[in-house]
Design a protein around this motif. Structure first.
Motif, PDB file in Angstrom:
ATOM      1  N   VAL A 228       3.021  13.469   9.502  1.00 38.43           N
ATOM      2  CA  VAL A 228       3.610  14.248   8.410  1.00 38.43           C
ATOM      3  C   VAL A 228       4.187  13.316   7.353  1.00 38.43           C
ATOM      4  CG1 VAL A 228       5.445  15.878   7.809  1.00 38.43           C
ATOM      5  CG2 VAL A 228       4.097  16.224   9.891  1.00 38.43           C
ATOM      6  N   PHE A 229       4.817  12.244   7.808  1.00 36.53           N
ATOM      7  CA  PHE A 229       5.385  11.282   6.871  1.00 36.53           C
ATOM      8  C   PHE A 229       4.315  10.714   5.950  1.00 36.53           C
ATOM      9  CE2 PHE A 229       6.179   6.751   5.945  1.00 36.53           C
ATOM     10  CZ  PHE A 229       7.334   6.879   5.166  1.00 36.53           C
ATOM     11  N   GLY A 230       3.174  10.342   6.511  1.00 41.11           N
ATOM     12  CA  GLY A 230       2.093   9.796   5.701  1.00 41.11           C
ATOM     13  C   GLY A 230       1.589  10.789   4.679  1.00 41.11           C
ATOM     14  N   ARG A 231       1.413  12.040   5.092  1.00 38.32           N
ATOM     15  CA  ARG A 231       0.943  13.070   4.156  1.00 38.32           C
ATOM     16  C   ARG A 231       1.953  13.286   3.036  1.00 38.32           C
ATOM     17  NH1 ARG A 231      -0.980  15.239   9.114  1.00 38.32           N
ATOM     18  NH2 ARG A 231       0.863  16.556   9.396  1.00 38.32           N
TER      19      ARG A 231
ATOM     20  N   LEU B 222       3.872  12.628  -2.560  1.00 43.17           N
ATOM     21  CA  LEU B 222       4.835  12.043  -3.489  1.00 43.17           C
ATOM     22  C   LEU B 222       4.121  11.297  -4.611  1.00 43.17           C
ATOM     23  CD1 LEU B 222       7.784  11.308  -4.215  1.00 43.17           C
ATOM     24  CD2 LEU B 222       7.555   9.328  -2.697  1.00 43.17           C
ATOM     25  N   GLY B 223       3.099  10.523  -4.265  1.00 41.09           N
ATOM     26  CA  GLY B 223       2.369   9.776  -5.284  1.00 41.09           C
ATOM     27  C   GLY B 223       1.428  10.632  -6.099  1.00 41.09           C
ATOM     28  N   GLY B 224       0.889  11.692  -5.468  1.00 39.25           N
ATOM     29  CA  GLY B 224      -0.060  12.540  -6.175  1.00 39.25           C
ATOM     30  C   GLY B 224       0.595  13.482  -7.155  1.00 39.25           C
ATOM     31  N   ASN B 225       1.673  14.139  -6.736  1.00 41.78           N
ATOM     32  CA  ASN B 225       2.370  15.094  -7.602  1.00 41.78           C
ATOM     33  C   ASN B 225       3.800  15.256  -7.098  1.00 41.78           C
ATOM     34  OD1 ASN B 225       3.327  17.306  -9.093  1.00 41.78           O
ATOM     35  ND2 ASN B 225       1.297  18.242  -9.194  1.00 41.78           N
ATOM     36  N   PRO B 226       4.727  14.418  -7.553  1.00 45.61           N
ATOM     37  CA  PRO B 226       6.099  14.460  -7.045  1.00 45.61           C
ATOM     38  C   PRO B 226       6.807  15.788  -7.298  1.00 45.61           C
ATOM     39  CG  PRO B 226       5.919  13.019  -8.966  1.00 45.61           C
ATOM     40  CD  PRO B 226       4.533  13.346  -8.544  1.00 45.61           C
ATOM     41  N   HIS B 227       6.497  16.435  -8.400  1.00 45.71           N
ATOM     42  CA  HIS B 227       7.140  17.718  -8.693  1.00 45.71           C
ATOM     43  C   HIS B 227       6.704  18.782  -7.702  1.00 45.71           C
ATOM     44  CE1 HIS B 227       8.800  16.070 -12.346  1.00 45.71           C
ATOM     45  NE2 HIS B 227       7.590  15.711 -12.773  1.00 45.71           N
ATOM     46  N   ALA B 228       5.408  18.818  -7.405  1.00 46.14           N
ATOM     47  CA  ALA B 228       4.906  19.771  -6.417  1.00 46.14           C
ATOM     48  C   ALA B 228       5.478  19.464  -5.041  1.00 46.14           C
ATOM     49  CB  ALA B 228       3.389  19.737  -6.379  1.00 46.14           C
ATOM     50  N   ALA B 229       5.629  18.175  -4.713  1.00 38.10           N
ATOM     51  CA  ALA B 229       6.199  17.789  -3.430  1.00 38.10           C
ATOM     52  C   ALA B 229       7.646  18.258  -3.310  1.00 38.10           C
ATOM     53  CB  ALA B 229       6.121  16.276  -3.261  1.00 38.10           C
TER      54      ALA B 229
ATOM     55  N   MET C 253       0.833  -1.204   0.000  1.00 39.88           N
ATOM     56  CA  MET C 253       0.000   0.000   0.000  1.00 39.88           C
ATOM     57  C   MET C 253       0.866   1.252   0.000  1.00 39.88           C
ATOM     58  SD  MET C 253      -2.685   1.214   2.978  1.00 39.88           S
ATOM     59  CE  MET C 253      -1.364   1.253   4.213  1.00 39.88           C
ATOM     60  N   TYR C 254       1.867   1.291   0.847  1.00 43.73           N
ATOM     61  CA  TYR C 254       2.754   2.454   0.906  1.00 43.73           C
ATOM     62  C   TYR C 254       3.470   2.666  -0.423  1.00 43.73           C
ATOM     63  CZ  TYR C 254       2.370   3.481   5.900  1.00 43.73           C
ATOM     64  OH  TYR C 254       1.909   3.871   7.133  1.00 43.73           O
ATOM     65  N   VAL C 255       3.951   1.580  -1.010  1.00 42.22           N
ATOM     66  CA  VAL C 255       4.688   1.685  -2.272  1.00 42.22           C
ATOM     67  C   VAL C 255       3.789   2.216  -3.378  1.00 42.22           C
ATOM     68  CG1 VAL C 255       5.924   0.382  -4.048  1.00 42.22           C
ATOM     69  CG2 VAL C 255       6.310  -0.142  -1.635  1.00 42.22           C
ATOM     70  N   ILE C 256       2.582   1.675  -3.495  1.00 39.43           N
ATOM     71  CA  ILE C 256       1.689   2.071  -4.584  1.00 39.43           C
ATOM     72  C   ILE C 256       1.159   3.483  -4.374  1.00 39.43           C
ATOM     73  CG2 ILE C 256      -0.504   1.551  -5.730  1.00 39.43           C
ATOM     74  CD1 ILE C 256       0.080  -1.381  -5.411  1.00 39.43           C
ATOM     75  N   ILE C 257       0.842   3.861  -3.143  1.00 43.67           N
ATOM     76  CA  ILE C 257       0.409   5.232  -2.898  1.00 43.67           C
ATOM     77  C   ILE C 257       1.515   6.219  -3.259  1.00 43.67           C
ATOM     78  CG2 ILE C 257      -0.169   6.895  -1.063  1.00 43.67           C
ATOM     79  CD1 ILE C 257      -1.847   4.757   0.249  1.00 43.67           C
ATOM     80  N   SER C 258       2.762   5.816  -3.074  1.00 40.73           N
ATOM     81  CA  SER C 258       3.884   6.697  -3.431  1.00 40.73           C
ATOM     82  C   SER C 258       4.125   6.751  -4.934  1.00 40.73           C
ATOM     83  CB  SER C 258       5.165   6.243  -2.722  1.00 40.73           C
ATOM     84  OG  SER C 258       5.680   5.049  -3.278  1.00 40.73           O
TER      85      SER C 258
END
Length: 327
Positions: free
Chosen positions: A198-201, A206-213, A71-76
């Motif tokens: 914070v880590f979870g968010r 990271l998975g939603g928009n890595p550039h914005a992150a 789950m963590y890997v795919i969400i990222s």
């Protein structure tokens, strides 16, 4: 003038939250209907017997633990195909240090977890610093790690395990299988970290928009490694527990487990595009896979047909995810 951007930003967020809630509720309803249907179809309602419920929980536990890491890997925004092989190598490594009278119980546990952490680091570093697509590097470690397991074990299962090690996964607490308790605890911790820290968010970002992150100041490379280490650690734990449950460390253990873990995650509503998903859905997804397999076994359905059904469910789940993303 200052309120317009806020409104335009919150509408998609609210819509996504509503969609997620509907998906979670729908998944729970489907699961309940599935249980009812299998109960009515099974001889003498044997599907809903207490012994069978405990069996389903045991069958769910190993895959559920793997699914929490996946789950963590795919969400990222990544994928990990190596967790099944990691289960095999971790089980072999733990079993080699679990012979009676040789080492304290903590040693095989730490060795198994260490194997998982090491594999996770290799995957994460390869993706973050080597710019290797996660599908490619984890496909490579899937093969390499399985080869190492076969090599160090001589191609044969490692047996003669201590009673203490065997009891790790075979006991019960207040009548509940200890394997199920491990899974519940890990699921609760994984959900808390993902949703309340914070880590979870940052994993979602990271998975939603890595550039914005990255623009927001997040160290993308270090953060990319973390989900793979989590997945590897949980795969190592799953390997230790599987060796304990079967009383042997088999180099072929865990074959195709990565597919079941991915299936549980996708069925549970985690987006393959990254950035979206909940632990609750993954728990239901893992339970659903075990319930389907158990129910079809009771009904005498051929195992090959079960594979077809599982594949169709995964394809349907991905199709729904794609449709939700487009709408």
């Amino acid at each position: 003038m200052t309120t317009a951007p806020t409104t335009s930003e919150t509408k998609p967020q609210r819509r996504l939250a509503n969609v997620t809630w509907v998906n979670d509720a729908g998944l729970a309803i489907i699961f309940v209907l599935l249980v009812i249907a299998l109960t009515l179809a099974s001889p003498n309602n044997s599907f809903i017997s207490l012994n069978n419920i405990f069996l389903i929980l045991i069958q769910t536990a190993i895959n559920g633990i793997l699914a929490m890491g996946m789950m963590y890997v795919i969400i990222s925004g990544q994928i990990d195909l190596s967790v099944g092989s990691t289960v095999g190598l971790a089980g072999v490594a733990a079993a080699m240090f679990a012979h009676p009278g040789e080492f304290p119980l903590i040693v095989p546990i730490v060795v198994g977890l260490g194997v998982g952490i090491l594999v996770g680091l290799v995957n994460g570093v390869g993706v973050a610093y080597g710019a290797i697509p996660s599908f490619i590097i984890t496909l490579g470690t899937l093969t390499a790690v399985r080869g190492i397991a076969l090599m160090v074990s001589g191609g044969a299962p490692v047996s003669n395990l201590s009673p203490e090690f065997q009891s790790l996964a075979s006991g019960r607490v207040f009548g509940i299988p200890v394997l199920a308790i491990y899974f519940i605890v890990i699921a609760v911790v994984a959900a808390f970290v993902l949703r309340k820290t914070v880590f979870g968010r940052r994993i979602y970002a990271l998975g939603g928009n890595p550039h914005a992150a990255e623009v927001s100041g997040i160290n993308i490379k270090r953060l990319t490694i973390a989900p793979f280490v989590i997945a590897g650690t949980l795969a190592g734990l799953a390997g230790v527990l599987l060796a304990s449950r079967t009383f042997t460390g088999s180099p072929t253990a865990g074959q195709s487990y990565e597919l079941d873990a991915i299936a549980a995650v996708v069925i549970g509503g985690v987006s393959m595009a990254g950035g979206r998903g909940k632990a609750f859905g993954v728990v239901i997804g893992a339970l659903m896979i075990a319930v389907i397999a158990n129910g079809l076994d009771i009904l005498g359905i051929d195992s090959n047909v079960q594979l077809i059904i599982k594949g169709a469910i995964i394809a349907l789940a991905v199709l729904i995810d794609v449709k939700v993303r487009r709408d």
